[in-house]
Design a protein around this motif. Structure first.
Motif, PDB file in Angstrom:
ATOM      1  N   GLY A   1       7.871 -13.839 -12.547  1.00 46.68           N
ATOM      2  CA  GLY A   1       7.005 -14.807 -12.723  1.00 46.68           C
ATOM      3  C   GLY A   1       6.359 -15.091 -11.550  1.00 46.68           C
ATOM      4  N   HIS A   2       7.033 -15.072 -10.402  1.00 46.42           N
ATOM      5  CA  HIS A   2       6.340 -15.324  -8.907  1.00 46.42           C
ATOM      6  C   HIS A   2       5.220 -14.456  -8.945  1.00 46.42           C
ATOM      7  CE1 HIS A   2       6.117 -15.787  -4.706  1.00 46.42           C
ATOM      8  NE2 HIS A   2       6.264 -14.522  -4.487  1.00 46.42           N
ATOM      9  N   LEU A   3       5.665 -13.167  -9.104  1.00 48.56           N
ATOM     10  CA  LEU A   3       4.458 -12.249  -8.825  1.00 48.56           C
ATOM     11  C   LEU A   3       3.477 -12.227  -9.540  1.00 48.56           C
ATOM     12  CD1 LEU A   3       6.963  -8.920  -8.182  1.00 48.56           C
ATOM     13  CD2 LEU A   3       5.458 -10.165  -6.401  1.00 48.56           C
ATOM     14  N   LEU A   4       3.642 -12.458 -10.986  1.00 46.14           N
ATOM     15  CA  LEU A   4       2.634 -12.770 -11.889  1.00 46.14           C
ATOM     16  C   LEU A   4       1.657 -13.896 -11.747  1.00 46.14           C
ATOM     17  CD1 LEU A   4       1.109 -11.410 -14.172  1.00 46.14           C
ATOM     18  CD2 LEU A   4       2.585 -12.524 -15.957  1.00 46.14           C
ATOM     19  N   GLU A   5       2.179 -14.956 -11.261  1.00 50.31           N
ATOM     20  CA  GLU A   5       1.562 -16.139 -10.929  1.00 50.31           C
ATOM     21  C   GLU A   5       0.441 -15.722  -9.597  1.00 50.31           C
ATOM     22  OE1 GLU A   5       0.503 -19.403  -8.696  1.00 50.31           O
ATOM     23  OE2 GLU A   5       2.279 -18.534  -8.003  1.00 50.31           O
ATOM     24  N   ARG A   6       1.266 -15.363  -8.760  1.00 49.36           N
ATOM     25  CA  ARG A   6       0.476 -15.041  -7.544  1.00 49.36           C
ATOM     26  C   ARG A   6      -0.637 -14.170  -7.863  1.00 49.36           C
ATOM     27  NH1 ARG A   6       3.398 -12.941  -2.535  1.00 49.36           N
ATOM     28  NH2 ARG A   6       1.548 -13.145  -1.608  1.00 49.36           N
ATOM     29  N   ALA A   7      -0.500 -13.060  -8.976  1.00 49.66           N
ATOM     30  CA  ALA A   7      -1.472 -11.913  -9.091  1.00 49.66           C
ATOM     31  C   ALA A   7      -2.570 -12.575  -9.968  1.00 49.66           C
ATOM     32  CB  ALA A   7      -0.719 -10.871  -9.895  1.00 49.66           C
ATOM     33  N   THR A   8      -2.280 -13.339 -10.973  1.00 49.02           N
ATOM     34  CA  THR A   8      -3.254 -14.058 -11.732  1.00 49.02           C
ATOM     35  C   THR A   8      -4.090 -15.144 -11.037  1.00 49.02           C
ATOM     36  OG1 THR A   8      -1.891 -15.585 -12.724  1.00 49.02           O
ATOM     37  CG2 THR A   8      -2.131 -13.621 -13.937  1.00 49.02           C
ATOM     38  N   GLY A  52       7.967  -6.833   0.351  1.00 46.76           N
ATOM     39  CA  GLY A  52       9.273  -6.142   0.426  1.00 46.76           C
ATOM     40  C   GLY A  52      10.064  -6.462  -0.634  1.00 46.76           C
ATOM     41  N   ILE A  53       9.777  -7.092  -1.739  1.00 54.21           N
ATOM     42  CA  ILE A  53      10.508  -7.337  -2.933  1.00 54.21           C
ATOM     43  C   ILE A  53      10.733  -6.300  -3.769  1.00 54.21           C
ATOM     44  CG2 ILE A  53      10.639  -9.000  -4.934  1.00 54.21           C
ATOM     45  CD1 ILE A  53       8.315 -10.634  -3.687  1.00 54.21           C
ATOM     46  N   THR A  54      11.837  -5.859  -3.788  1.00 53.82           N
ATOM     47  CA  THR A  54      12.371  -4.456  -4.436  1.00 53.82           C
ATOM     48  C   THR A  54      13.102  -4.858  -5.527  1.00 53.82           C
ATOM     49  OG1 THR A  54      14.776  -4.492  -3.208  1.00 53.82           O
ATOM     50  CG2 THR A  54      12.601  -3.433  -2.246  1.00 53.82           C
ATOM     51  N   ALA A  55      13.693  -5.923  -6.075  1.00 50.39           N
ATOM     52  CA  ALA A  55      14.443  -6.098  -7.161  1.00 50.39           C
ATOM     53  C   ALA A  55      13.586  -6.602  -8.326  1.00 50.39           C
ATOM     54  CB  ALA A  55      15.436  -7.283  -7.020  1.00 50.39           C
ATOM     55  N   SER A 109       2.817 -22.632  -9.011  1.00 44.18           N
ATOM     56  CA  SER A 109       3.782 -21.824  -8.158  1.00 44.18           C
ATOM     57  C   SER A 109       5.073 -21.349  -8.940  1.00 44.18           C
ATOM     58  CB  SER A 109       3.561 -22.238  -6.855  1.00 44.18           C
ATOM     59  OG  SER A 109       4.686 -23.267  -6.646  1.00 44.18           O
ATOM     60  N   VAL A 110       5.522 -20.668  -8.602  1.00 44.56           N
ATOM     61  CA  VAL A 110       6.860 -19.808  -8.983  1.00 44.56           C
ATOM     62  C   VAL A 110       7.727 -19.602  -8.031  1.00 44.56           C
ATOM     63  CG1 VAL A 110       8.046 -18.696 -10.767  1.00 44.56           C
ATOM     64  CG2 VAL A 110       5.718 -19.414 -11.300  1.00 44.56           C
ATOM     65  N   ASP A 111       8.826 -20.152  -7.579  1.00 49.05           N
ATOM     66  CA  ASP A 111       9.552 -19.615  -6.462  1.00 49.05           C
ATOM     67  C   ASP A 111      10.279 -18.443  -6.945  1.00 49.05           C
ATOM     68  OD1 ASP A 111      11.877 -19.448  -4.905  1.00 49.05           O
ATOM     69  OD2 ASP A 111      11.523 -21.697  -4.412  1.00 49.05           O
ATOM     70  N   VAL A 112      10.165 -17.505  -5.925  1.00 50.95           N
ATOM     71  CA  VAL A 112      10.574 -16.026  -6.253  1.00 50.95           C
ATOM     72  C   VAL A 112      12.266 -15.977  -6.442  1.00 50.95           C
ATOM     73  CG1 VAL A 112      11.080 -15.561  -3.681  1.00 50.95           C
ATOM     74  CG2 VAL A 112      10.602 -13.586  -5.167  1.00 50.95           C
ATOM     75  N   SER A 113      12.952 -17.062  -5.973  1.00 53.32           N
ATOM     76  CA  SER A 113      14.452 -17.059  -6.207  1.00 53.32           C
ATOM     77  C   SER A 113      14.557 -17.684  -7.534  1.00 53.32           C
ATOM     78  CB  SER A 113      14.984 -18.074  -5.229  1.00 53.32           C
ATOM     79  OG  SER A 113      14.702 -19.634  -5.366  1.00 53.32           O
ATOM     80  N   LEU A 114      13.716 -18.324  -8.070  1.00 52.78           N
ATOM     81  CA  LEU A 114      13.810 -18.645  -9.654  1.00 52.78           C
ATOM     82  C   LEU A 114      13.510 -17.504 -10.483  1.00 52.78           C
ATOM     83  CD1 LEU A 114      14.318 -20.690 -11.949  1.00 52.78           C
ATOM     84  CD2 LEU A 114      11.746 -21.310 -11.611  1.00 52.78           C
ATOM     85  N   ASP A 115      12.524 -16.813 -10.281  1.00 53.00           N
ATOM     86  CA  ASP A 115      12.054 -15.664 -11.190  1.00 53.00           C
ATOM     87  C   ASP A 115      11.074 -14.661 -10.422  1.00 53.00           C
ATOM     88  OD1 ASP A 115      10.409 -14.255 -13.102  1.00 53.00           O
ATOM     89  OD2 ASP A 115      10.274 -16.149 -14.464  1.00 53.00           O
ATOM     90  N   VAL A 116      11.491 -13.888 -10.111  1.00 46.74           N
ATOM     91  CA  VAL A 116      10.692 -12.693  -9.427  1.00 46.74           C
ATOM     92  C   VAL A 116       9.422 -12.078  -9.991  1.00 46.74           C
ATOM     93  CG1 VAL A 116      10.800 -10.252  -8.438  1.00 46.74           C
ATOM     94  CG2 VAL A 116      12.906 -11.543  -8.281  1.00 46.74           C
TER      95      VAL A 116
END
Length: 201
Positions: free
Chosen positions: A124-131, A48-51, A115-122
């Motif tokens: 970055g968080h998504l790409l770290e999880r994806a890779t 549910g991350i929209t931003a 890991s990348v906290d979603v509150s720091l970098d949306v």
């Protein structure tokens, strides 16, 4: 969730990133990059991350490993920093602001963080999880299996396990103070071989 739920951004920067990836990266490395973008978009939808800056995420995903190819390999800098600066050059030509160009560098660099906290970098968080999913199989149950299968069939894994494994070992050997060393020491070569995505093709 299906591929068509996530249209590729139709912008000058996105088209240029795809062209550059195709011109310099192997088919397996570019397929990895594209899958990583689809995983990132999928995680955003599930959570549910929209931003999300979808254009920036796409450019970062397409170019996040371009620093491993000979033409852009940097003798001292990590491959993620080298790739980030390629993305800065590309997005400068596309007219991005200085702040947004810095963001694409940050996202590419952070994809190699543990890991990348979603509150720091949306993004970055998504790409770290994806890779992490595409390389090591982390969080493979975080996306619907039918979606995983559709993406892998559309963009086959091919030789990514052998190719990326050899490339990151080379980076670690030549640049032992970079994230590549940590990734290799954490067993990435074995993780690539045993990634559950390898069984979905």
């Amino acid at each position: 969730m299906q591929l068509h739920d996530f249209p590729v951004p139709d912008t000058a920067a996105a088209r240029a990133a795809a062209t550059l990836a195709d011109a310099y990266q192997s088919p397996a490395l570019t397929a990895h990059a594209v899958r990583s973008w689809y995983w990132a978009e999928g995680f955003a939808a599930v959570d549910g991350i929209t931003a999300v800056d979808h254009e920036l995420l796409y450019v970062a995903a397409l170019l996040h490993d371009i620093g491993t190819v000979p033409e852009f390999d940097n003798i001292r800098s990590s491959y993620e920093h080298a790739g980030g600066h390629v993305a800065i050059a590309l997005t400068t030509g596309a007219g991005w602001s200085g702040a947004r160009r810095q963001r694409v560098l940050d996202v590419i660099v952070r994809h190699n963080w543990p890991s990348v906290d979603v509150s720091l970098d949306v993004e970055g968080h998504l790409l770290e999880r994806a890779t992490g999913l595409d390389i090591s199989g982390v969080d493979a149950d975080g996306l619907p299996v039918d979606y995983l299968r559709e993406v892998v069939r559309a963009f086959p894994r091919g030789s990514i396990a052998a190719e990326f494994g050899a490339g990151v070992v080379d980076q670690a050997d030549r640049k032992p103070d970079t994230a590549a060393r940590r990734i290799v020491d954490a067993g990435v070569v074995e993780k690539l071989r045993h990634n559950p995505l390898e069984r979905l093709g």
